[in-house]
Enzyme design. Structure first.
Site, mmCIF file in Angstrom:
data_model
loop_
_atom_site.group_PDB
_atom_site.id
_atom_site.type_symbol
_atom_site.label_atom_id
_atom_site.label_comp_id
_atom_site.label_asym_id
_atom_site.label_seq_id
_atom_site.Cartn_x
_atom_site.Cartn_y
_atom_site.Cartn_z
ATOM 1 N N HIS A 44 26.616 -76.073 50.627
ATOM 2 C CA HIS A 44 26.050 -75.728 51.933
ATOM 3 C C HIS A 44 27.062 -76.020 53.044
ATOM 4 C CE1 HIS A 44 22.209 -76.749 49.655
ATOM 5 N NE2 HIS A 44 21.913 -75.568 50.126
ATOM 6 N N GLY A 165 25.705 -67.757 50.484
ATOM 7 C CA GLY A 165 26.623 -68.125 49.414
ATOM 8 C C GLY A 165 26.643 -67.095 48.293
ATOM 9 N N LYS A 167 27.041 -67.804 45.419
ATOM 10 C CA LYS A 167 26.295 -68.448 44.321
ATOM 11 C C LYS A 167 25.019 -67.667 43.996
ATOM 12 C CE LYS A 167 24.404 -72.116 42.027
ATOM 13 N NZ LYS A 167 23.011 -71.998 42.309
#
Ligand code: AMP
Length: 308
Positions: A44, A165, A167
Site C-alpha cells: 500500500h 496495485g 497485484k
C-alpha cells in the site's frame, strides 16, 4: 493529516483543499486518490508514495467493503487496525483520509444499497468466477468513492488520479473499464507488486498465515517466476507442468493458474494470436494464480511476454 468519517465532511474537505492547492487561478492541481481496505503494508505504501510523487495532494480511503466478500468468515476475520493504519498513512505523505462507517457508505445496510454496479462478463472470469459478486462489490464501492472524492476534486477545480496495485490485476481491468463505461472523472494509474525477499506478494491476508503455511504461500510466486523465466528466454511455456507441480505442493489447494490476455483476461489459446504453435508467447500476456493456503485465499500475478 486530517481524517473524516462522514461523506459530507470528506467531500467538503477535499473540495476545499483542492481549491487551496491551485497555485494560480487557472492552474489545475492533480490530486492522488488511493482506495484501500486498511491493514496497510509496504505494498500500500508504494501506492501512497507514487501518488505523492505525482500529485499536489494525496487522499486515501480505508473501508472494509462488505459487498466484495462472498465469504462471511473472510469478511469477519479481515484485519481491522485503523489506529496503526493512520500512523502508516501519516508517514506515507497522505494529506486527507476517508475512514467511513458502514452506515455512511451503505445507509440501511444490508437492505441498501439497492442500486449497484455490475462488472458484467469482465467480473466473472477468474477471481470473479471463484468469488461470485466480488467484482460487482468492488465496482460498486469504487464507483461510490469516485463519485464522492473524484466529484469533490472536480468541484475544487482539480483532476483526480486514482492509484491501484497490479497485484489485483483483474480489479484494475474492471475499474479501467468501469471508468470508461460510466465516465467517472478519474484517471486510473497502476503500481507494480511489492514482494517480500522470498518473492511472496505482500497482502493484508498474509497476517493470517502461520509459519508452517509460508513454504506453500511462496510456491505461488515461484510458479509465476518459472513462467516469466520461460517467457523471457522465448521458450515454450510449460503451463501444465508448472500447474501440476504447484497443485502437488503440500499445503497448496490450487484453484487456478492461467495465462491470459492482459486486457480481456481470457485464457490465451493458439487462436488468440498471442502464442505460436510451439507455445512461445508472441505478445504481452499475464499469468494469474489463486490458491487456498492455510486459512486464506491468496492471489498473485505476473506480466509475461515481449512487450512488458
Ligand atoms: P486492499 O487494501 O487489499 O484493497 O488493497 C488496496 C490497494 O493496494 C489495491 O489497489 C491493491 O492492488 C494494492 N496492493 C495490495 N497489495 C499490494 C502489493 N503487494 N503490491 C502493490 N500493491 C498492492
Amino acid at each position: 493529516m486530517d481524517v473524516f468519517t462522514t461523506v459530507s465532511s470528506m467531500a467538503d474537505a477535499v473540495a476545499r483543499r483542492t481549491a487551496q492547492a491551485r497555485s494560480a487561478p487557472s492552474a489545475v492541481p492533480t490530486i492522488g486518490f488511493v482506495p484501500t481496505m486498511g491493514a496497510l503494508h509496504s505494498g500500500h505504501q508504494e501506492l501512497f508514495h507514487a501518488a505523492a510523487q505525482h500529485s499536489d495532494l494525496v487522499v486515501a480511503s480505508v473501508f472494509v467493503n462488505p459487498l466484495q466478500f462472498d465469504d462471511q468468515q473472510d469478511y469477519l476475520h479481515y484485519p481491522r487496525q485503523l489506529e496503526q493504519d493512520l500512523e502508516v498513512l501519516r508517514d506515507s505523505g497522505v494529506d486527507l483520509v476517508f475512514a467511513p462507517t458502514l452506515e455512511q457508505m451503505y445507509p440501511g445496510y444490508p437492505q441498501g444499497p439497492l442500486v449497484r454496479v455490475t462488472a458484467g462478463d469482465l467480473g466473472q472470469r477468474w477471481e470473479g468466477a471463484a468469488r461470485p459478486g466480488h467484482f460487482d462489490g468492488v465496482a460498486t464501492v469504487v464507483s461510490k468513492l469516485f463519485t464522492i472524492i473524484g466529484g469533490a476534486i472536480q468541484a475544487g477545480g482539480g483532476r483526480c488520479q486514482a492509484w491501484f496495485g497490479e497485484k489485483d490485476a483483474e480489479q484494475v481491468a474492471v475499474i479501467r473499464r468501469m471508468v470508461e463505461d460510466l465516465n467517472h472523472p478519474v484517471s486510473v494509474q497502476e503500481v507494480g507488486i511489492v514482494r517480500d525477499a522470498s518473492g511472496l506478494a505482500l497482502s493484508s491476508r498474509n497476517q493470517r498465515l502461520a509459519d508452517e503455511d509460508l513454504p506453500a504461500a511462496r510456491a505461488l510466486s515461484a510458479a509465476l517466476f518459472t513462467l516469466r523465466d520461460q517467457a523471457d528466454r522465448r521458450a515454450p511455456l510449460s503451463v501444465d507442468a508448472v500447474t501440476a507441480r504447484l497443485a502437488a505442493t503440500p499445503g497448496v489447494e490450487l484453484d487456478y493458474l492461467v495465462v491470459v490476455d492482459p486486457v480481456t483476461l481470457q485464457r490465451i489459446t493458439a487462436d488468440s494470436g498471442l502464442i505460436d504453435g510451439n507455445g512461445v508467447l508472441t505478445g504481452p500476456a499475464r499469468a494469474l494464480v489463486a490458491a487456498r493456503v492455510g486459512p486464506v485465499r491468496l492471489i498473485d500475478t505476473m506480466a509475461l511476454g515481449p512487450a512488458r
